[in-house]
Design a protein around this motif. Structure first.
Motif, PDB file in Angstrom:
ATOM      1  N   GLY A  11      27.746  14.113 110.786  1.00  0.00           N
ATOM      2  CA  GLY A  11      27.519  15.022 109.795  1.00  0.00           C
ATOM      3  C   GLY A  11      26.011  15.101 109.113  1.00  0.00           C
ATOM      4  N   THR A  12      25.518  13.872 108.897  1.00  0.00           N
ATOM      5  CA  THR A  12      24.136  13.678 108.011  1.00  0.00           C
ATOM      6  C   THR A  12      23.038  14.451 108.972  1.00  0.00           C
ATOM      7  OG1 THR A  12      24.949  11.679 106.990  1.00  0.00           O
ATOM      8  CG2 THR A  12      22.641  11.994 107.277  1.00  0.00           C
ATOM      9  N   VAL A  13      23.205  13.950 110.727  1.00  0.00           N
ATOM     10  CA  VAL A  13      22.341  14.679 111.521  1.00  0.00           C
ATOM     11  C   VAL A  13      22.404  16.144 111.685  1.00  0.00           C
ATOM     12  CG1 VAL A  13      21.476  14.545 113.869  1.00  0.00           C
ATOM     13  CG2 VAL A  13      22.089  12.183 112.766  1.00  0.00           C
ATOM     14  N   PHE A  14      23.698  16.495 111.582  1.00  0.00           N
ATOM     15  CA  PHE A  14      23.996  18.047 111.767  1.00  0.00           C
ATOM     16  C   PHE A  14      23.310  18.650 110.610  1.00  0.00           C
ATOM     17  CE2 PHE A  14      26.357  21.608 110.292  1.00  0.00           C
ATOM     18  CZ  PHE A  14      26.489  22.392 111.631  1.00  0.00           C
ATOM     19  N   ASP A  53      48.253   8.670  90.384  1.00  0.00           N
ATOM     20  CA  ASP A  53      48.641   9.309  91.579  1.00  0.00           C
ATOM     21  C   ASP A  53      48.509  10.769  91.843  1.00  0.00           C
ATOM     22  OD1 ASP A  53      50.179  10.324  89.547  1.00  0.00           O
ATOM     23  OD2 ASP A  53      51.854   9.306  90.124  1.00  0.00           O
ATOM     24  N   GLY A  54      47.525  11.433  90.996  1.00  0.00           N
ATOM     25  CA  GLY A  54      47.079  12.891  91.282  1.00  0.00           C
ATOM     26  C   GLY A  54      46.212  13.063  92.326  1.00  0.00           C
ATOM     27  N   PRO A  55      46.053  14.292  92.725  1.00  0.00           N
ATOM     28  CA  PRO A  55      45.086  14.530  93.805  1.00  0.00           C
ATOM     29  C   PRO A  55      43.721  13.896  93.522  1.00  0.00           C
ATOM     30  CG  PRO A  55      46.166  16.469  93.014  1.00  0.00           C
ATOM     31  CD  PRO A  55      46.516  15.455  92.201  1.00  0.00           C
ATOM     32  N   GLU A  56      43.050  13.663  94.770  1.00  0.00           N
ATOM     33  CA  GLU A  56      41.681  13.073  94.615  1.00  0.00           C
ATOM     34  C   GLU A  56      40.630  14.020  94.896  1.00  0.00           C
ATOM     35  OE1 GLU A  56      39.295   9.159  96.586  1.00  0.00           O
ATOM     36  OE2 GLU A  56      41.463   9.211  96.300  1.00  0.00           O
ATOM     37  N   TYR A  57      39.383  14.055  94.223  1.00  0.00           N
ATOM     38  CA  TYR A  57      38.317  15.009  94.614  1.00  0.00           C
ATOM     39  C   TYR A  57      37.063  14.148  94.898  1.00  0.00           C
ATOM     40  CZ  TYR A  57      41.039  18.815  93.003  1.00  0.00           C
ATOM     41  OH  TYR A  57      42.111  19.934  92.781  1.00  0.00           O
ATOM     42  N   SER A  58      36.295  14.432  95.923  1.00  0.00           N
ATOM     43  CA  SER A  58      34.995  14.190  95.948  1.00  0.00           C
ATOM     44  C   SER A  58      34.022  15.185  95.702  1.00  0.00           C
ATOM     45  CB  SER A  58      34.462  13.743  97.497  1.00  0.00           C
ATOM     46  OG  SER A  58      34.919  12.252  97.797  1.00  0.00           O
ATOM     47  N   VAL A  59      32.862  14.947  95.019  1.00  0.00           N
ATOM     48  CA  VAL A  59      31.876  15.875  94.429  1.00  0.00           C
ATOM     49  C   VAL A  59      30.553  15.352  95.027  1.00  0.00           C
ATOM     50  CG1 VAL A  59      31.060  17.081  92.340  1.00  0.00           C
ATOM     51  CG2 VAL A  59      33.217  15.743  92.305  1.00  0.00           C
ATOM     52  N   MET A 113      29.636  14.701 103.308  1.00  0.00           N
ATOM     53  CA  MET A 113      28.933  15.545 102.455  1.00  0.00           C
ATOM     54  C   MET A 113      28.523  16.716 103.319  1.00  0.00           C
ATOM     55  SD  MET A 113      25.476  14.749 100.171  1.00  0.00           S
ATOM     56  CE  MET A 113      26.245  13.971  98.750  1.00  0.00           C
ATOM     57  N   VAL A 114      28.734  16.581 104.649  1.00  0.00           N
ATOM     58  CA  VAL A 114      28.424  17.750 105.640  1.00  0.00           C
ATOM     59  C   VAL A 114      29.514  18.876 105.178  1.00  0.00           C
ATOM     60  CG1 VAL A 114      30.241  16.929 107.334  1.00  0.00           C
ATOM     61  CG2 VAL A 114      28.321  18.579 108.079  1.00  0.00           C
ATOM     62  N   ILE A 115      30.527  18.612 104.651  1.00  0.00           N
ATOM     63  CA  ILE A 115      31.419  19.947 104.107  1.00  0.00           C
ATOM     64  C   ILE A 115      30.582  20.812 103.201  1.00  0.00           C
ATOM     65  CG2 ILE A 115      33.345  20.439 102.821  1.00  0.00           C
ATOM     66  CD1 ILE A 115      34.756  17.774 103.425  1.00  0.00           C
ATOM     67  N   ILE A 151      21.908  17.606 101.629  1.00  0.00           N
ATOM     68  CA  ILE A 151      21.171  16.625 102.412  1.00  0.00           C
ATOM     69  C   ILE A 151      19.751  16.965 102.611  1.00  0.00           C
ATOM     70  CG2 ILE A 151      21.040  15.207 104.365  1.00  0.00           C
ATOM     71  CD1 ILE A 151      24.336  15.158 104.328  1.00  0.00           C
ATOM     72  N   PHE A 152      19.680  18.012 103.358  1.00  0.00           N
ATOM     73  CA  PHE A 152      18.158  18.411 103.875  1.00  0.00           C
ATOM     74  C   PHE A 152      17.387  18.933 102.690  1.00  0.00           C
ATOM     75  CE2 PHE A 152      15.254  21.211 105.902  1.00  0.00           C
ATOM     76  CZ  PHE A 152      14.631  20.347 106.788  1.00  0.00           C
ATOM     77  N   ASN A 153      17.949  19.617 101.945  1.00  0.00           N
ATOM     78  CA  ASN A 153      17.114  19.903 100.427  1.00  0.00           C
ATOM     79  C   ASN A 153      16.775  18.788  99.731  1.00  0.00           C
ATOM     80  OD1 ASN A 153      16.833  22.686  99.903  1.00  0.00           O
ATOM     81  ND2 ASN A 153      18.827  23.093  99.952  1.00  0.00           N
TER      82      ASN A 153
END
Length: 356
Positions: A23-26, A223-229, A305-307, A316-318
């Motif tokens: 994903g990073t390379v993409f 025990d609630g939902p998890e998020y990445s930011v 982070m590719v998401i 990433i590229f920015n």
């Protein structure tokens, strides 16, 4: 007609064995039509999967051998005219942030915040103290250094009736993370689940750790939902992309969805500013009574982070462009973008290489 030559950018990526390397390379290669991009991958393992996605690959010493690790990286940067290093390993961040000047002598920049920011954000205990100070919700927490302190801390958090989380304050991925749960049926887990579950009980954890051990962070279990930011921050530009983690295996997102959560955005920006984090980095939150609580920070490129790239925000590229003082590429987040990870593979022989 005059054809303008594309600007050349030479990038070195560490930790090429990480699951997020494709994903990073993409993300970096998305703008190969505008930039002449060369990627040198590195890892301590000669079989790291990232070698198949990069233009060139090199084996380097572990960051635990700091002197040789730094020498190897600096030599590679000088020989390959590297413009930017993108670190992907949590435990190397502080070493690199301390040694930026050494790399600048060979004209290489490191995609990383300053050393003070890394120390505060990389250490989960220090992160909790910052959150507490600025009023960001966080789980109850304490630190322990022996089995007696651990048991006392567990009891204070409602154990054995309640689950409690233990983890090293400074670790890579999910290493060292355990959920202490006395209701767990270990026999049932043994026969019906694959190895690698996070849940255990106090008897097992005490056998593993012994009486004395390195400092552990003990935290309330949410025990609630998890998020990445995913976050991009440079000068006046701040982009925050929350994404739910619908399926997690071995600490890696296997299904995620970009969601427009204003409270997570607000908390992420407050933490980013308080920690003085820059370029690309991320946070993780868990919900409690529909309120996001900070649980950790990744002051580097995150594994999924590719998401954000796929959802219109190539953070990433920015970040590479910002570090090199090039013009940024427009970012417009497409809400409800989903991402499903799957197991692929690479076949290689004397005739060809196939990626599936």
């Amino acid at each position: 007609m005059i054809i303008m030559a594309k600007k050349k950018i030479n990038i070195l990526i560490t930790g090429c064995g990480a699951p997020g390397i494709p994903g990073t390379v993409f993300s970096i290669k998305q703008f190969s039509d505008q930039y002449d991009i060369f990627i040198l991958g590195t890892d301590t393992n000669s079989l790291a999967v990232g070698k198949h996605f990069c233009d060139k690959f090199a084996v380097i010493p572990s960051f635990n051998d700091t002197k040789n690790y730094l020498k190897s990286l600096i030599d590679l940067c000088e020989k390959n005219n590297i413009d930017v290093i993108i670190p992907q390993n949590t435990l190397e961040l502080e070493i690199l942030s301390k040694n930026k000047i050494s790399f600048e002598q060979v004209n290489t920049k490191i995609l990383i915040s300053d050393n003070i920011a890394i120390k505060k954000s990389n250490n989960k205990f220090e992160l909790m103290k910052v959150a507490e100070k600025i009023g960001i919700p966080y789980p109850s927490y304490t630190q322990v250094g022996n089995i007696h302190e651990l048991k006392e801390a567990l009891i204070s958090f409602g154990w054995p009736k309640k689950k409690v989380v233990v983890k090293p304050p400074l670790s890579n991925g999910s290493r060292g993370v355990r959920i202490i749960d006395e209701s767990i049926d270990l026999k049932e887990k043994f026969f019906n689940e694959k190895p690698g579950i996070l849940s255990t009980n106090f008897e097992i954890i005490s056998l593993m750790l012994g009486d004395e051990f390195n400092t552990l962070l003990v935290m309330e279990y949410l025990d609630g939902p998890e998020y990445s930011v995913d976050i991009f921050r440079h000068q006046s530009v701040e982009i925050v992309v929350p994404r739910s983690r619908g399926s997690i295996k071995s600490g890696i997102t296997f299904f995620g969805t970009i969601e427009d959560n204003d409270l997570i955005k607000e908390y992420s920006l407050k933490l980013s500013r308080a920690l003085n984090l820059n370029f690309c980095f991320g946070f993780q939150f868990k919900m409690k009574n529909n309120i996001p609580h900070i649980i950790e920070c990744n002051p580097r490129v995150q594994g999924s982070m590719v998401i954000s790239t796929l959802g219109g925000a190539n953070i990433i590229f920015n970040s590479v462009l910002a570090l090199l003082k090039f013009d940024l590429i427009k970012m417009e987040v497409i809400q409800n973008t989903t991402f499903t990870r799957y197991w692929g593979g690479i076949s290689e022989n004397t005739k060809n290489k196939i990626i599936i």
